[in-house]
Scaffold this active site. Structure first.
Site, PDB file in Angstrom:
ATOM      1  CB  ILE A 117      -0.970   0.049   0.951  1.00 27.86           C
ATOM      2  CG1 ILE A 117      -1.737  -1.404   1.222  1.00 27.86           C
ATOM      3  CG2 ILE A 117      -2.179   1.189   0.945  1.00 27.86           C
ATOM      4  CD1 ILE A 117      -2.559  -1.519   2.462  1.00 27.86           C
ATOM      5  CG  ASP A 149      10.221  -0.259   3.263  1.00 24.94           C
ATOM      6  OD1 ASP A 149       9.182  -0.158   3.106  1.00 24.94           O
ATOM      7  OD2 ASP A 149      10.857  -1.255   3.572  1.00 24.94           O
ATOM      8  CB  THR A 203      10.833  -6.776   6.169  1.00 25.00           C
ATOM      9  OG1 THR A 203       9.670  -6.759   5.432  1.00 25.00           O
ATOM     10  CG2 THR A 203      10.998  -5.788   7.210  1.00 25.00           C
ATOM     11  CB  SER A 221       1.096  -6.120   6.717  1.00 24.54           C
ATOM     12  OG  SER A 221       1.756  -6.889   5.467  1.00 24.54           O
ATOM     13  CB  THR A 257      -5.701  -3.018   9.873  1.00 26.39           C
ATOM     14  OG1 THR A 257      -6.891  -4.124   9.455  1.00 26.39           O
ATOM     15  CG2 THR A 257      -5.381  -3.406  11.410  1.00 26.39           C
ATOM     16  CG  ASP A 258     -11.048  -4.470   8.312  1.00 27.02           C
ATOM     17  OD1 ASP A 258      -9.916  -4.700   8.510  1.00 27.02           O
ATOM     18  OD2 ASP A 258     -12.305  -4.508   7.447  1.00 27.02           O
ATOM     19  CD  GLU A 259      -6.737  -8.453  10.044  1.00 30.64           C
ATOM     20  OE1 GLU A 259      -6.180  -8.991  11.177  1.00 30.64           O
ATOM     21  OE2 GLU A 259      -6.504  -8.540   8.880  1.00 30.64           O
ATOM     22  CE1 TYR A 268      -0.966  -6.084  10.605  1.00 34.28           C
ATOM     23  CE2 TYR A 268      -3.136  -7.026  10.659  1.00 34.28           C
ATOM     24  CZ  TYR A 268      -2.405  -6.099  10.236  1.00 34.28           C
ATOM     25  OH  TYR A 268      -2.778  -5.143   9.432  1.00 34.28           O
ATOM     26  CE  LYS A 285      -1.664  -1.551  11.752  1.00 33.57           C
ATOM     27  NZ  LYS A 285      -0.626  -0.705  11.158  1.00 33.57           N
TER      28      LYS A 285
HETATM   29  P1  NAD Z   1       3.331  -4.888   3.455  1.00 35.27           P
HETATM   30  O1  NAD Z   1       3.835  -5.996   4.116  1.00 35.27           O
HETATM   31  O2  NAD Z   1       2.984  -5.011   1.762  1.00 35.27           O
HETATM   32  O3  NAD Z   1       4.615  -3.636   3.477  1.00 35.27           O
HETATM   33  C1  NAD Z   1       5.168  -3.429   4.532  1.00 35.27           C
HETATM   34  C2  NAD Z   1       6.231  -2.487   4.550  1.00 35.27           C
HETATM   35  O4  NAD Z   1       6.957  -2.156   5.619  1.00 35.27           O
HETATM   36  C3  NAD Z   1       7.454  -3.172   3.634  1.00 35.27           C
HETATM   37  O5  NAD Z   1       7.956  -2.611   2.691  1.00 35.27           O
HETATM   38  C4  NAD Z   1       8.471  -3.454   4.821  1.00 35.27           C
HETATM   39  O6  NAD Z   1       9.844  -3.663   4.297  1.00 35.27           O
HETATM   40  C5  NAD Z   1       8.382  -2.183   5.644  1.00 35.27           C
HETATM   41  N1  NAD Z   1       8.689  -2.651   7.170  1.00 35.27           N
HETATM   42  C6  NAD Z   1       8.425  -3.358   7.894  1.00 35.27           C
HETATM   43  N2  NAD Z   1       8.905  -3.403   9.151  1.00 35.27           N
HETATM   44  C7  NAD Z   1       9.784  -2.091   9.108  1.00 35.27           C
HETATM   45  C8  NAD Z   1      10.430  -1.445   9.921  1.00 35.27           C
HETATM   46  N3  NAD Z   1      10.563  -2.005  11.236  1.00 35.27           N
HETATM   47  N4  NAD Z   1      11.041  -0.317   9.681  1.00 35.27           N
HETATM   48  C9  NAD Z   1      10.715   0.116   8.477  1.00 35.27           C
HETATM   49  N5  NAD Z   1       9.937  -0.484   7.537  1.00 35.27           N
HETATM   50  C10 NAD Z   1       9.430  -1.550   7.757  1.00 35.27           C
HETATM   51  O7  NAD Z   1       2.073  -4.220   4.096  1.00 35.27           O
HETATM   52  P2  NAD Z   1       0.700  -3.481   3.604  1.00 35.27           P
HETATM   53  O8  NAD Z   1      -0.127  -4.667   3.002  1.00 35.27           O
HETATM   54  O9  NAD Z   1       1.346  -2.711   2.372  1.00 35.27           O
HETATM   55  O10 NAD Z   1       0.104  -2.504   4.639  1.00 35.27           O
HETATM   56  C11 NAD Z   1       0.800  -1.528   4.939  1.00 35.27           C
HETATM   57  C12 NAD Z   1       0.061  -0.812   6.123  1.00 35.27           C
HETATM   58  O11 NAD Z   1      -1.469  -0.798   5.802  1.00 35.27           O
HETATM   59  C13 NAD Z   1       0.067  -1.852   7.344  1.00 35.27           C
HETATM   60  O12 NAD Z   1       0.448  -0.935   8.627  1.00 35.27           O
HETATM   61  C14 NAD Z   1      -0.941  -2.617   7.505  1.00 35.27           C
HETATM   62  O13 NAD Z   1      -1.278  -2.983   8.821  1.00 35.27           O
HETATM   63  C15 NAD Z   1      -1.917  -1.733   7.047  1.00 35.27           C
HETATM   64  N6  NAD Z   1      -3.203  -2.327   6.462  1.00 35.27           N
HETATM   65  C16 NAD Z   1      -3.035  -3.346   5.394  1.00 35.27           C
HETATM   66  C17 NAD Z   1      -4.250  -3.838   4.825  1.00 35.27           C
HETATM   67  C18 NAD Z   1      -3.961  -4.750   3.665  1.00 35.27           C
HETATM   68  O14 NAD Z   1      -5.137  -5.149   3.098  1.00 35.27           O
HETATM   69  N7  NAD Z   1      -3.045  -4.909   3.043  1.00 35.27           N
HETATM   70  C19 NAD Z   1      -5.524  -3.339   5.004  1.00 35.27           C
HETATM   71  C20 NAD Z   1      -5.598  -2.225   6.194  1.00 35.27           C
HETATM   72  C21 NAD Z   1      -4.581  -1.780   6.885  1.00 35.27           C
HETATM   73  O1  DAU Z   2      -8.735  -6.225   6.800  1.00 36.57           O
HETATM   74  C1  DAU Z   2      -7.451  -5.630   6.839  1.00 36.57           C
HETATM   75  C2  DAU Z   2      -6.637  -6.625   6.799  1.00 36.57           C
HETATM   76  O2  DAU Z   2      -6.690  -7.655   5.804  1.00 36.57           O
HETATM   77  C3  DAU Z   2      -4.821  -6.180   6.936  1.00 36.57           C
HETATM   78  O3  DAU Z   2      -4.833  -5.446   8.192  1.00 36.57           O
HETATM   79  C4  DAU Z   2      -3.888  -7.313   6.979  1.00 36.57           C
HETATM   80  O4  DAU Z   2      -2.538  -6.717   6.771  1.00 36.57           O
HETATM   81  C5  DAU Z   2      -4.071  -7.935   5.704  1.00 36.57           C
HETATM   82  O5  DAU Z   2      -3.223  -9.004   5.432  1.00 36.57           O
HETATM   83  C6  DAU Z   2      -5.459  -8.446   5.622  1.00 36.57           C
HETATM   84  O6  DAU Z   2      -5.690  -9.571   6.544  1.00 36.57           O
HETATM   85  P1  DAU Z   2      -6.633 -10.975   6.294  1.00 36.57           P
HETATM   86  O7  DAU Z   2      -6.094 -11.889   7.221  1.00 36.57           O
HETATM   87  O8  DAU Z   2      -7.989 -10.788   6.029  1.00 36.57           O
HETATM   88  O9  DAU Z   2      -5.971 -11.268   4.633  1.00 36.57           O
HETATM   89  P2  DAU Z   2      -5.236 -12.661   4.013  1.00 36.57           P
HETATM   90  O10 DAU Z   2      -4.955 -12.281   2.729  1.00 36.57           O
HETATM   91  O11 DAU Z   2      -4.487 -13.270   4.843  1.00 36.57           O
HETATM   92  O12 DAU Z   2      -6.540 -13.471   4.003  1.00 36.57           O
HETATM   93  C7  DAU Z   2      -8.018 -12.978   3.332  1.00 36.57           C
HETATM   94  C8  DAU Z   2      -8.944 -14.464   3.699  1.00 36.57           C
HETATM   95  O13 DAU Z   2      -8.452 -15.343   2.840  1.00 36.57           O
HETATM   96  C9  DAU Z   2      -8.936 -14.784   5.099  1.00 36.57           C
HETATM   97  O14 DAU Z   2     -10.049 -15.172   5.400  1.00 36.57           O
HETATM   98  C10 DAU Z   2      -7.825 -15.999   5.200  1.00 36.57           C
HETATM   99  C11 DAU Z   2      -8.124 -16.640   3.741  1.00 36.57           C
HETATM  100  N1  DAU Z   2      -7.095 -17.237   3.168  1.00 36.57           N
HETATM  101  C12 DAU Z   2      -5.939 -16.569   3.097  1.00 36.57           C
HETATM  102  C13 DAU Z   2      -4.657 -17.096   2.573  1.00 36.57           C
HETATM  103  C14 DAU Z   2      -3.254 -16.532   2.576  1.00 36.57           C
HETATM  104  C15 DAU Z   2      -7.059 -18.800   2.574  1.00 36.57           C
HETATM  105  O15 DAU Z   2      -8.263 -18.992   2.579  1.00 36.57           O
HETATM  106  N2  DAU Z   2      -5.985 -19.120   2.232  1.00 36.57           N
HETATM  107  C16 DAU Z   2      -4.813 -18.511   2.196  1.00 36.57           C
HETATM  108  O16 DAU Z   2      -3.838 -19.166   1.673  1.00 36.57           O
END
Ligand code: NAD
Ligand code: DAU
Length: 339
Positions: free
Chosen positions: A12, A33, A36, A85, A125-127, A153, A157
């Site tokens: 993101i 960044d 990782t 994340s 996050t909504d989690e 996780y 958060k």
């Molecule tokens: P991601 O895992 O793809 O990216 C995380 C980034 O943070 C990576 O580039 C990593 O190198 C960097 N990072 C990790 N630890 C670090 C540290 N100690 N110092 C500096 N950089 C560091 O994550 P994402 O999916 O892009 O999520 C970004 C943010 O949005 C997170 O805070 C996550 O909780 C939040 N979020 C994600 C989702 C989703 O669906 N992916 C939804 C809602 C909120």
């Molecule tokens: O809601 C926001 C969150 O969404 C973010 O805060 C998190 O960073 C992000 O990872 C995501 O969390 P989820 O646990 O919902 O995402 P994930 O993609 O891991 O899984 C989505 C759904 O799919 C969940 O119900 C688990 C299921 N799943 C996931 C994987 C990786 C499977 O069934 N099989 C899989 O292999």
């Protein structure tokens, strides 16, 4: 305006960097960044030479390093995307989640207090709200829903959210928080549901669905999330939390079947595997507040966004292949080998 974007080499944060450089050519972006496993400089390749962009490798939890960066860069705004994340990784190895998500946020907040900023925005996050029952489609997360976390996780958060709000109340730090639903789109690491299923389907590998695939997520195209964060930072009220989501709920099974259909692959690839411990049942956001106060609404519906996402992975196969060919194989074996 100079903005430090932490975690900008991730999914993101990377999309946000691209969005901001396109939309605001007068602003400067510094990406901090740690790179990782989840961060990739390939995601930022096309902006590396942009004079308004600078990449700095470092850890948000490294206090001396972060203070020095603030001293040198004198940022106006901090937007904190950096985090561990992935829920499944937090179940097998919670420690690093506490270190980065809680301690890292604390260090950034302290730096903001020490050097002064106009806004600290926490990407949450909504989690943090826990989950909703599957048989109550009338229920949604609002900003008043109590914090009720399930995984290490989400607990990490929620802890960082509480710290952010405490620094506002106690030290009057100008903060905002956004809590978004599940994102999908370009540059997402293939440990998350959608890119993992696309990658496996492309390679004719089994598609591992937890339990029966009945869990529900509320999907948001990543660019809509970026627009919402930008609006909150520029126009949102200090001290407030904003939920972000767009009523695009799907069961996991529906998502996977859509991907298979788009790619012209057989549903025989679907494999039901052991459930995730503590698996949240349903997430669903009520976006009334951000819509009413800031006029935000999503522009990309799931059926269109998933097509765009699949096309991006097909057009950028080398980005995906570079990840899948490395350490990822060990991760995959550890998580799915005996499942
Ligand atoms: P991601 O895992 O793809 O990216 C995380 C980034 O943070 C990576 O580039 C990593 O190198 C960097 N990072 C990790 N630890 C670090 C540290 N100690 N110092 C500096 N950089 C560091 O994550 P994402 O999916 O892009 O999520 C970004 C943010 O949005 C997170 O805070 C996550 O909780 C939040 N979020 C994600 C989702 C989703 O669906 N992916 C939804 C809602 C909120
Ligand atoms: O809601 C926001 C969150 O969404 C973010 O805060 C998190 O960073 C992000 O990872 C995501 O969390 P989820 O646990 O919902 O995402 P994930 O993609 O891991 O899984 C989505 C759904 O799919 C969940 O119900 C688990 C299921 N799943 C996931 C994987 C990786 C499977 O069934 N099989 C899989 O292999």
């Amino acid at each position: 305006m100079k903005i430090i974007v932490t975690g900008g080499a991730g999914f993101i944060g990377g999309n946000f960097v691209h969005y901001m450089l396109e939309e605001y050519p007068q602003d400067k972006i510094v990406c901090l960044d740690k790179l990782t496993y989840a961060g990739s400089l390939e995601t930022l390749e096309s902006v590396m030479d942009n004079p308004n962009f600078k990449f700095v490798k470092g850890d948000i939890a490294d206090r001396p390093f972060v203070y020095k960066l603030f001293e040198e860069e004198k940022p106006d705004v901090i937007i904190n995307f950096a985090a561990e994340s992935h829920v499944d990784r937090s179940i097998t190895d919670p420690d690093v989640f506490l270190q980065t998500n809680i301690m890292g946020t604390a260090v950034l907040l302290d730096a903001c207090r020490k050097y002064g900023i106009t806004r600290f925005h926490q990407v949450s996050t909504d989690e943090v709200y826990g989950d909703l029952p599957l048989d109550r489609p009338d229920m949604f997360f609002t900003e008043e829903t109590p914090i009720h976390t399930s995984s290490p996780y989400s607990a990490s958060k929620a802890s960082s959210d509480l710290l952010v709000l405490a620094y506002h109340r106690t030290y009057k730090l100008p903060v905002t928080i956004s809590r978004c639903s599940n994102n999908y789109g370009p540059y997402q690491f293939p440990e998350k549901l959608i890119p993992l299923m696309i990658a496996n389907a492309l390679n004719d590998k089994p598609l591992p669905i937890y339990n029966k695939g009945e869990n529900v997520r509320d999907w948001l195209y990543v660019r809509d999330h970026c627009v919402a964060i930008d609006l909150i930072v520029r126009k949102g009220t200090v001290g407030e939390v904003y939920n972000i989501g767009g009523h695009n709920e799907r069961t996991n099974l529906e998502v996977v079947k859509t991907i298979l259909k788009e790619l012209g692959k057989s549903e025989d690839l679907i494999t039901f595997v052991t459930d995730r411990p503590g698996h949240d049942r349903r997430y669903a956001i009520d976006p009334t507040k951000i819509n009413r106060e800031l006029g935000w609404e999503p522009t990309t519906l799931f059926d269109e966004g998933i097509k765009m996402t699949i096309k991006w992975y097909l057009d950028n196969k080398s980005w995906l292949d570079n990840i899948i060919s490395g350490e990822y194989q060990n991760y995959y074996e550890k998580m799915y080998g005996n499942r």
